[in-house]
Design a protein around this motif. Structure first.
Motif, PDB file in Angstrom:
ATOM      1  N   ASP A 129     -57.849  15.580  12.707  1.00 31.27           N
ATOM      2  CA  ASP A 129     -57.217  16.901  12.603  1.00 31.27           C
ATOM      3  C   ASP A 129     -55.795  16.921  13.152  1.00 31.27           C
ATOM      4  O   ASP A 129     -55.017  17.817  12.807  1.00 31.27           O
ATOM      5  CB  ASP A 129     -58.074  17.932  13.345  1.00 31.27           C
ATOM      6  N   GLY A 130     -55.469  15.954  14.025  1.00 31.78           N
ATOM      7  CA  GLY A 130     -54.148  15.997  14.676  1.00 31.78           C
ATOM      8  C   GLY A 130     -53.164  14.981  14.160  1.00 31.78           C
ATOM      9  O   GLY A 130     -52.105  14.771  14.759  1.00 31.78           O
ATOM     10  N   ARG A 131     -53.476  14.335  13.027  1.00 25.69           N
ATOM     11  CA  ARG A 131     -52.561  13.303  12.513  1.00 25.69           C
ATOM     12  C   ARG A 131     -51.270  13.950  12.037  1.00 25.69           C
ATOM     13  O   ARG A 131     -51.283  14.779  11.145  1.00 25.69           O
ATOM     14  CB  ARG A 131     -53.205  12.545  11.362  1.00 25.69           C
ATOM     15  N   PRO A 132     -50.124  13.591  12.635  1.00 21.99           N
ATOM     16  CA  PRO A 132     -48.851  14.185  12.203  1.00 21.99           C
ATOM     17  C   PRO A 132     -48.521  13.767  10.767  1.00 21.99           C
ATOM     18  O   PRO A 132     -48.761  12.619  10.382  1.00 21.99           O
ATOM     19  CB  PRO A 132     -47.823  13.601  13.174  1.00 21.99           C
ATOM     20  N   ALA A 133     -47.981  14.686   9.997  1.00 17.43           N
ATOM     21  CA  ALA A 133     -47.614  14.364   8.609  1.00 17.43           C
ATOM     22  C   ALA A 133     -46.557  13.267   8.579  1.00 17.43           C
ATOM     23  O   ALA A 133     -46.507  12.444   7.666  1.00 17.43           O
ATOM     24  CB  ALA A 133     -47.098  15.623   7.919  1.00 17.43           C
ATOM     25  N   ASP A 134     -45.736  13.241   9.627  1.00 19.92           N
ATOM     26  CA  ASP A 134     -44.653  12.239   9.674  1.00 19.92           C
ATOM     27  C   ASP A 134     -45.000  11.096  10.611  1.00 19.92           C
ATOM     28  O   ASP A 134     -44.137  10.523  11.284  1.00 19.92           O
ATOM     29  CB  ASP A 134     -43.338  12.904  10.127  1.00 19.92           C
ATOM     30  N   LEU A 135     -46.275  10.718  10.686  1.00 18.21           N
ATOM     31  CA  LEU A 135     -46.704   9.671  11.611  1.00 18.21           C
ATOM     32  C   LEU A 135     -45.913   8.399  11.370  1.00 18.21           C
ATOM     33  O   LEU A 135     -45.773   7.939  10.229  1.00 18.21           O
ATOM     34  CB  LEU A 135     -48.189   9.387  11.435  1.00 18.21           C
ATOM     35  N   VAL A 151     -48.693  -0.043  16.348  1.00 19.52           N
ATOM     36  CA  VAL A 151     -49.360   0.952  17.189  1.00 19.52           C
ATOM     37  C   VAL A 151     -48.725   2.299  16.883  1.00 19.52           C
ATOM     38  O   VAL A 151     -47.497   2.391  16.759  1.00 19.52           O
ATOM     39  CB  VAL A 151     -49.172   0.644  18.691  1.00 19.52           C
ATOM     40  N   THR A 152     -49.536   3.334  16.747  1.00 22.56           N
ATOM     41  CA  THR A 152     -48.980   4.676  16.565  1.00 22.56           C
ATOM     42  C   THR A 152     -49.215   5.496  17.828  1.00 22.56           C
ATOM     43  O   THR A 152     -50.016   5.125  18.697  1.00 22.56           O
ATOM     44  CB  THR A 152     -49.660   5.399  15.382  1.00 22.56           C
ATOM     45  N   GLU A 153     -48.551   6.628  17.872  1.00 22.09           N
ATOM     46  CA  GLU A 153     -48.749   7.537  19.007  1.00 22.09           C
ATOM     47  C   GLU A 153     -50.192   8.002  19.084  1.00 22.09           C
ATOM     48  O   GLU A 153     -50.710   8.313  20.158  1.00 22.09           O
ATOM     49  CB  GLU A 153     -47.814   8.744  18.866  1.00 22.09           C
ATOM     50  N   MET A 154     -50.883   8.003  17.951  1.00 25.14           N
ATOM     51  CA  MET A 154     -52.266   8.476  17.919  1.00 25.14           C
ATOM     52  C   MET A 154     -53.221   7.418  18.480  1.00 25.14           C
ATOM     53  O   MET A 154     -54.241   7.779  19.093  1.00 25.14           O
ATOM     54  CB  MET A 154     -52.654   8.889  16.505  1.00 25.14           C
ATOM     55  N   ASP A 155     -52.926   6.128  18.284  1.00 23.89           N
ATOM     56  CA  ASP A 155     -53.734   5.091  18.948  1.00 23.89           C
ATOM     57  C   ASP A 155     -53.699   5.312  20.462  1.00 23.89           C
ATOM     58  O   ASP A 155     -54.715   5.284  21.151  1.00 23.89           O
ATOM     59  CB  ASP A 155     -53.163   3.692  18.674  1.00 23.89           C
ATOM     60  N   ILE A 156     -52.487   5.540  20.958  1.00 24.64           N
ATOM     61  CA  ILE A 156     -52.295   5.699  22.401  1.00 24.64           C
ATOM     62  C   ILE A 156     -52.964   6.981  22.894  1.00 24.64           C
ATOM     63  O   ILE A 156     -53.679   6.997  23.910  1.00 24.64           O
ATOM     64  CB  ILE A 156     -50.788   5.682  22.728  1.00 24.64           C
ATOM     65  N   ALA A 157     -52.795   8.067  22.140  1.00 26.96           N
ATOM     66  CA  ALA A 157     -53.389   9.355  22.536  1.00 26.96           C
ATOM     67  C   ALA A 157     -54.915   9.281  22.525  1.00 26.96           C
ATOM     68  O   ALA A 157     -55.578   9.801  23.427  1.00 26.96           O
ATOM     69  CB  ALA A 157     -52.896  10.461  21.611  1.00 26.96           C
ATOM     70  N   ALA A 158     -55.464   8.614  21.505  1.00 26.72           N
ATOM     71  CA  ALA A 158     -56.927   8.530  21.416  1.00 26.72           C
ATOM     72  C   ALA A 158     -57.495   7.677  22.537  1.00 26.72           C
ATOM     73  O   ALA A 158     -58.520   8.013  23.135  1.00 26.72           O
ATOM     74  CB  ALA A 158     -57.332   7.966  20.058  1.00 26.72           C
ATOM     75  N   VAL A 170     -53.574   0.291  10.450  1.00 25.10           N
ATOM     76  CA  VAL A 170     -52.655   0.317   9.304  1.00 25.10           C
ATOM     77  C   VAL A 170     -53.148   1.308   8.260  1.00 25.10           C
ATOM     78  O   VAL A 170     -52.366   2.070   7.677  1.00 25.10           O
ATOM     79  CB  VAL A 170     -52.481  -1.092   8.710  1.00 25.10           C
ATOM     80  N   ASN A 171     -54.469   1.352   8.040  1.00 24.88           N
ATOM     81  CA  ASN A 171     -55.013   2.359   7.117  1.00 24.88           C
ATOM     82  C   ASN A 171     -54.686   3.761   7.614  1.00 24.88           C
ATOM     83  O   ASN A 171     -54.280   4.633   6.821  1.00 24.88           O
ATOM     84  CB  ASN A 171     -56.536   2.209   6.991  1.00 24.88           C
ATOM     85  N   TYR A 172     -54.861   3.999   8.909  1.00 23.96           N
ATOM     86  CA  TYR A 172     -54.580   5.322   9.486  1.00 23.96           C
ATOM     87  C   TYR A 172     -53.098   5.667   9.310  1.00 23.96           C
ATOM     88  O   TYR A 172     -52.750   6.782   8.905  1.00 23.96           O
ATOM     89  CB  TYR A 172     -54.963   5.345  10.964  1.00 23.96           C
ATOM     90  N   LEU A 173     -52.223   4.698   9.572  1.00 23.64           N
ATOM     91  CA  LEU A 173     -50.781   4.917   9.420  1.00 23.64           C
ATOM     92  C   LEU A 173     -50.420   5.320   7.997  1.00 23.64           C
ATOM     93  O   LEU A 173     -49.614   6.227   7.774  1.00 23.64           O
ATOM     94  CB  LEU A 173     -50.040   3.629   9.797  1.00 23.64           C
ATOM     95  N   TYR A 174     -51.071   4.678   7.009  1.00 27.51           N
ATOM     96  CA  TYR A 174     -50.748   4.939   5.597  1.00 27.51           C
ATOM     97  C   TYR A 174     -51.483   6.134   5.020  1.00 27.51           C
ATOM     98  O   TYR A 174     -51.274   6.517   3.865  1.00 27.51           O
ATOM     99  CB  TYR A 174     -51.051   3.689   4.773  1.00 27.51           C
ATOM    100  N   GLY A 175     -52.426   6.704   5.823  1.00 26.38           N
ATOM    101  CA  GLY A 175     -53.198   7.829   5.299  1.00 26.38           C
ATOM    102  C   GLY A 175     -54.389   7.410   4.455  1.00 26.38           C
ATOM    103  O   GLY A 175     -54.978   8.228   3.739  1.00 26.38           O
ATOM    104  N   LEU A 176     -54.785   6.154   4.551  1.00 24.44           N
ATOM    105  CA  LEU A 176     -55.999   5.690   3.872  1.00 24.44           C
ATOM    106  C   LEU A 176     -57.202   6.038   4.746  1.00 24.44           C
ATOM    107  O   LEU A 176     -57.102   6.062   5.983  1.00 24.44           O
ATOM    108  CB  LEU A 176     -55.930   4.164   3.648  1.00 24.44           C
TER     109      LEU A 176
END
Ligand code: LIP
Length: 266
Positions: free
Chosen positions: A26-32, A45-52, A94-100
């Motif tokens: 629910d919190g994935r930024p559109a501009d991740l 690594v994305t900010e969401m990996d770190i936040a999670a 990588v899937n999460y980053l690409y929106g897969l």
């Protein structure tokens, strides 16, 4: 019979995996974007990996402050309780980053070095897989079992590839030899999901060289509790050198073939 400790560990893992999965979905930024890289420019690594991972470690620290922690994004503490949590906040980054959709939160609990609880939640599938040592494997609370072993040439096998070129060259060499000998190959991008798909009977087998304990700890227990064998080279446990999961009857010929093909080295 499940003892009170493993019941507590499972309940905590299920709850915190759910919370992390909700945050990520629910919190994935559109501009991740990419927050950092690790072993190569494509190991991201994305900010969401770190936040999670922070959400998970904060939650577990509140409830079990004396446990150890090992997380992909840096959590690393020994603890004093004999319990260690092994955490991949996003397996399939990588899937999460690409929106897969093929990504998961993977959380395992080890007791004195043995994995006793495994939870993998795949929010975009609406599925959570779990196992307690000796208590079977479950998807959304329902028992699951591996498919019966097919002949090697009829087997649907998942694998994955590393982030460093030299390793990928070796992995491509193995794949080139393996592909004509099996039904087909799948490369989904998440070891945890691949291992759970073996447990659910959606894949016949999975193998990969180079994954980390946080990628496979939970999923390998779930696969074993669903009837699969897991391991590496003959007589060697699953590890970063080589991880294989398949039901008996398929595990052995696949293990021999992968060993002969040198799937355990670059
Ligand atoms: C991923 C593994 C996958 C592998 C990827 C990557 P991450 O873990 O689950 O099996 O093929 O290269 O390592 O990095 O997304 O946590």
């Amino acid at each position: 019979m499940t003892d009170p400790l493993t019941t507590e560990l499972l309940d905590l893992a299920l709850e915190v995996a759910r919370r992390a999965g909700d945050l990520l979905r629910d919190g994935r930024p559109a501009d991740l974007g990419v927050a950092a890289t690790k072993t190569s420019p494509i190991d991201v690594v994305t900010e969401m990996d770190i936040a999670a991972e922070k959400l998970i470690t904060d939650f577990l620290g509140r409830h079990r402050p004396h446990d150890g922690l090992l997380g992909e994004e840096g959590a690393d503490s020994k603890g004093s309780s004999g319990i260690r949590w092994v955490i991949d906040p996003i397996d399939g980054t990588v899937n999460y980053l690409y929106g897969l959709p093929s990504w998961a939160v993977s959380i395992a609990a080890e007791k004195d070095g043995e994995t006793v609880v495994g939870v993998v939640t795949a929010p975009m599938r609406g599925e959570t897989y779990h196992a307690v040592l000796g208590q079977g494997a479950h998807t959304n609370g329902e028992p699951v079992r591996c498919r019966p072993a097919p002949a090697l040439e009829q087997s649907l096998i998942a694998t994955g590839f590393g982030y460093v070129r030299e390793r990928r060259v070796g992995q491509a060499r193995v794949l080139h030899e393996l592909l004509p000998q099996v039904r087909d190959i799948r490369r989904g991008g998440s070891a945890a999901i691949d291992l759970c798909d073996v447990a659910c009977g959606r894949l016949d087998a999975y193998y990969e060289r180079g994954i980390n304990p946080w990628d496979y700890a939970a999923g390998a227990l779930i696969a074993r509790e669903a009837g699969a064998l897991t391991g590496g080279r003959p007589g060697v446990p699953a590890s970063g050198e080589l991880t294989i999961a398949a039901p008996p009857g398929l595990f052995e010929p696949l293990q021999r073939l992968l060993d002969d093909l040198g799937a355990w080295h670059d």
